[in-house]
Write an enzyme that holds these catalytic residues in place. Structure first.
Site: not given
Ligand code: SAM
Ligand code: SF4
Length: 348
Positions: A68, A72, A75, A112, A144, A204, A276
């Site tokens: 990606c 973030c 992530c 989801c 979702c 959500c 949740r």
């Molecule tokens: N890429 C899309 C986005 O960011 O909206 C969807 C996938 S992203 C993995 C979905 C959500 O998972 C993120 O917004 C975040 O809140 C949560 N998430 C991802 N990695 C995480 C982590 N290591 N610990 C807790 N929550 C996490």
């Molecule tokens: Fe990409 Fe992870 Fe951020 Fe979603 S949360 S936009 S998968 S880096």
């Protein structure tokens, strides 16, 4: 002077209405309420809006993993960090349908589908996602999607395919957001939520505890969510899953007391929404989870393969979760319960 929580106490027993004009100071007062009083109030309000015996069990399917472009900091799927995640192209429809059917057989009522995309694009991959939504919805499951940013037109196409919910987390406060993510803005996030609101797809949206935020940030995020009109029908409260290789790998653990306070506050200010208990649940004991349910959490994510979204985010298994729910006298909520909720709310 009567405090926010005292006003609540006066109302509890009558039915607390839904408000969209929350002040940060009121939310902070609720968050800071003596612990047992806070849980009692949240549990009472929970019973006014939800069947307290029911927990919705959800399953996350990573339909496209890793690589990606976003940064973030929490992530595992960002291409900017060296993590254990192996990128995987978009899964085919049949694979997704098989995982969803297996989940349904285990009592899951909501699936989801997550894609590690910055945004959905108008291309053949998006068309494939629309097909997956149709296929999984036809299994009788709430579907979702979480695909990153979305235009209004894309939201409408997902609606036409039968999508039940769209996840787009705010993650943290507007003030702290740029410390965590620099490749998009808070208003990008709110724009997507607004685009979804132009359809009948439910929203959500929630956040993550443990990003290094302070209590003011938590209150500020809840303030943003609770002043959305209508409230998100679903509010995930994630606890950071610390992923090796990401900038947040060494964050201190979030105390359980903070998790419960956050859940209880979300329950009190967004009473009709599902709250949740999402990422990070794997490190909580059954007793700690029971406290979360008492405080108003009414949904969990469960998995057959021990991880929630990717190998780096652990998740309890179906059998262990069934055992826990049995132990607590709780049952799994069927799909589409409370669909009518958003239109029957009481406004005070
Ligand atoms: N890429 C899309 C986005 O960011 O909206 C969807 C996938 S992203 C993995 C979905 C959500 O998972 C993120 O917004 C975040 O809140 C949560 N998430 C991802 N990695 C995480 C982590 N290591 N610990 C807790 N929550 C996490
Ligand atoms: Fe990409 Fe992870 Fe951020 Fe979603 S949360 S936009 S998968 S880096």
């Amino acid at each position: 002077m009567t405090s926010a929580i005292e006003k609540f106490i006066n109302k509890v027993g009558k039915a607390v209405g839904i408000r969209y004009d929350w002040q940060k100071a009121e939310i902070r007062a609720i968050y800071d309420t003596p612990f047992l009083e806070l849980i009692y109030q949240a549990a009472t309000v929970h019973r006014q809006y939800h069947n307290p015996k029911q927990i919705q069990v959800c399953k996350l399917i990573s339909i496209k993993t890793g690589a990606c472009p976003e940064d973030c900091s929490y992530c595992a799927q960002s291409s900017r960090y060296k993590t254990e995640v192996k990128p995987q192209a978009l899964l085919d429809k049949q694979t997704v349908a098989n995982i969803a059917q297996e989940a349904k057989n285990s009592g899951v009522s909501r699936v989801c589908m997550g894609a590690a995309w910055r945004e959905a694009r108008d291309n053949s991959q998006f068309d494939q996602v629309l097909d997956m939504v149709k296929e999984v919805t036809a299994l009788g499951l709430e579907v979702c999607c979480t695909l990153g940013m979305l235009t209004e037109n894309q939201a409408k196409q997902l609606e036409a395919a039968g999508l039940y919910a769209y996840n787009h987390n705010l993650d943290t406060s507007p003030e702290y957001y740029s410390t965590i993510i620099t490749t998009r803005t808070y208003s990008d996030r709110l724009d997507t939520i607004n685009n979804v609101r132009q359809t009948n797809v439910t929203v959500c949206s929630g956040g993550i505890l443990g990003l290094g935020e302070n209590v003011e940030d938590r209150v500020s995020m809840l303030h943003t969510l609770a002043n959305l009109h209508p409230h998100p029908e679903s509010v995930p409260i994630n606890i950071l899953s610390k992923v090796q290789g990401t900038p947040l790998e060494n964050q201190p653990d979030v105390p359980i007391w903070d998790v419960v306070r956050m859940i209880a506050t979300a329950r009190l200010i967004m009473p009709a929404s599902d709250v949740r208990l999402s990422a990070g649940r794997a490190r909580l004991s059954q007793v700690e989870q029971a406290l979360c349910f008492l405080a108003g959490a009414n949904s969990i994510f469960s998995s057959d393969n021990g991880h929630m979204l990717t190998v780096t985010t652990p998740c309890p298994g179906y059998d262990a979760d069934k055992e826990m729910l049995n132990l607590l006298g709780l049952e799994m909520r069927p799909s589409f319960v409370g669909r009518e909720k958003a239109t029957t709310e009481v406004v005070v």
